[in-house]
Design a protein around this motif. Structure first.
Motif, PDB file in Angstrom:
ATOM      1  N   LEU A 126       0.776  -1.383   0.201  1.00  0.00           N
ATOM      2  CA  LEU A 126      -0.002   0.009  -0.029  1.00  0.00           C
ATOM      3  C   LEU A 126       1.001   1.301   0.096  1.00  0.00           C
ATOM      4  CD1 LEU A 126      -2.272  -2.320   1.135  1.00  0.00           C
ATOM      5  CD2 LEU A 126      -3.161  -0.383   2.272  1.00  0.00           C
TER       6      LEU A 126
ATOM      7  N   ARG B   7       6.771   3.963  -1.192  1.00  0.00           N
ATOM      8  CA  ARG B   7       6.505   2.336  -1.129  1.00  0.00           C
ATOM      9  C   ARG B   7       7.589   1.577  -1.563  1.00  0.00           C
ATOM     10  NH1 ARG B   7       1.575   1.116  -4.195  1.00  0.00           N
ATOM     11  NH2 ARG B   7       2.737   1.165  -6.097  1.00  0.00           N
ATOM     12  N   SER B  15      -0.980  -1.833  -5.226  1.00  0.00           N
ATOM     13  CA  SER B  15      -1.000  -2.485  -3.764  1.00  0.00           C
ATOM     14  C   SER B  15      -2.235  -3.303  -3.810  1.00  0.00           C
ATOM     15  CB  SER B  15      -1.577  -1.328  -2.640  1.00  0.00           C
ATOM     16  OG  SER B  15      -3.008  -0.679  -2.951  1.00  0.00           O
TER      17      SER B  15
END
Lengths: 164, 239
Positions: A126, B7, B15
């Motif tokens: 995420l 990330r 994701s």
């Protein structure tokens, strides 16, 4: 709520919860137990949740937290006192600290929000914005906790002597 | 200086949450990305396993558990208008104004419906009831807590028995800081009372910012303390 509605919700949300728990726990039996506990919590809050997003943010947040608590509690039984462990050469350390136990040890050093952030960002990919949305935190808080986690986790792993 | 990436890993992969959300952009990505297609397939197999194996076996038990819980909660919601008077809110303290001791009894916080509070539920055998003012506990009773208030706060809860032994009840024993809670949260786990005679004193500390549990409460923290009488044996009177 009648049995039919419970069945529908269990089929919909239970499946997503199970999928999440299976990914985190890696064990179908453990994931099944965790799913039932998390679904009970879900039913206590279902009326307040928005079905439009498939309950996903809630499931990610609560299932992650539940599974991390379980991993942490189980790891506590495996490594009671790190100070009691003998010094080992580097190459043997990996055998004494299988990945899962090491992961649990690392996570245990942080508060529950930081644990969840680490799993959501580093394992689930995420973005920090997505993690902030799931956890109900500010983007700034997520970034700060993630930075702290990475710095301190790396120090801990280096101290333990496991090759990254 | 090494920057912390937003990330880690290849930035081009969505994701898990984004994959779950689907949409044209995700479909376009999947058409050209085998690893992400694998991730989606792994998730699909887990859902299939749930539907074919887990759900048929566990749905009847889930219904039973929810039915039992429904009965336990019914009394709570009927009593809700009067609940504010019985909420376990007692002896509000500011760290700068110590009251000098625990005050027995129960006090509702009139005119301060937004103040933080903990509702306590007692499980004795298979029966779950809300803890009522003056109710006595017994060894073996299990306590659960629901957070009330108007906003998220950070919380720690501990119990002290008559021998002075302190037990951390929330958050977990290895957590160094108070945990963030929201109104309506049911605190995880439960506390089961032991045989130590005398009363249990519960102390809950609510603050708007994180604080170290082993340190003094931060300025502005709300400290709730209640002394709950306990019978010496499990067969003692309930009130």
């Amino acid at each position: 709520m009648d049995d039919k509605k419970i069945g529908e919700l269990y089929r919909q949300a239970g499946a997503l919860i199970f999928r999440r728990c299976l990914k985190l726990l890696g064990d179908p039996a453990a994931a099944e137990d965790a799913t039932q506990e998390v679904f009970l919590k879900f039913m206590a809050h279902a009326a307040e949740l928005d079905p439009g997003d498939g309950y996903l943010p809630w499931i990610y947040r609560v299932a992650t937290n539940h599974c991390l608590n379980r991993i942490r509690d189980e790891a506590r039984l495996e490594v009671r006192d790190p100070a009691m462990l003998p010094d080992l050469p580097e190459e043997a350390a990996a055998e004494v600290f299988p990945d899962r136990a090491l992961g649990a040890q690392v996570l245990r050093r942080f508060d529950t929000d930081t644990q969840s952030i680490a799993v959501l960002v580093l394992c689930d990919g995420l973005t920090q914005d997505e993690a902030a949305g799931v956890l109900g935190l500010s983007r700034k808080t997520v970034g700060k906790k993630l930075r702290r986690f990475l710095v301190q986790a790396r120090k801990f792993v280096a101290r333990v002597g496991v090759e990254s | 200086m090494t920057g912390i990436p937003d990330r880690p890993g290849p930035p081009a992969h969505p994701s898990d949450l984004a994959l779950d959300g689907g949409g044209p952009a995700i479909e376009a990505h999947l058409s050209g990305c085998a690893p992400c297609r694998w991730r989606v397939e792994a998730g699909r197999l887990a859902v299939e396993r749930f539907e074919k194996d887990v759900l048929p076996r566990t749905l009847p038990r889930m219904r039973q558990r929810l039915q039992r819980r429904r009965w336990a909660w019914r009394g709570f919601w009927i009593g809700a208008p009067a609940l504010a008077a019985g909420v376990v809110v007692l002896a509000l303290q500011s760290p700068s104004k110590p009251t000098g001791g625990v005050e027995p009894g129960w006090t509702g916080v009139k005119g301060r419906a937004a103040a933080p509070a903990l509702e306590i539920y007692v499980k004795r055998g298979d029966r779950v009831t809300r803890l009522e003012p003056g109710q006595r506990l017994r060894p073996g009773d299990a306590l659960r807590w629901i957070v009330r208030g108007d906003r998220e706060r950070y919380l720690s809860v501990e119990s002290r028995d008559a021998d002075g032994r302190v037990t951390r009840l929330f958050p977990g024993r290895t957590d160094a800081e108070a945990a963030r809670v929201r109104p309506g949260d049911e605190l995880p786990g439960s506390a089961v009372l032991d045989e130590t005679p005398g009363s249990e004193t519960l102390t809950a500390v609510f603050a708007d910012k994180p604080f170290a549990i082993d340190g003094p409460p931060p300025p502005g923290a709300v400290i709730l303390r209640v002394e709950i009488p306990k019978d010496a044996t499990a067969g003692g009177p309930s009130r």
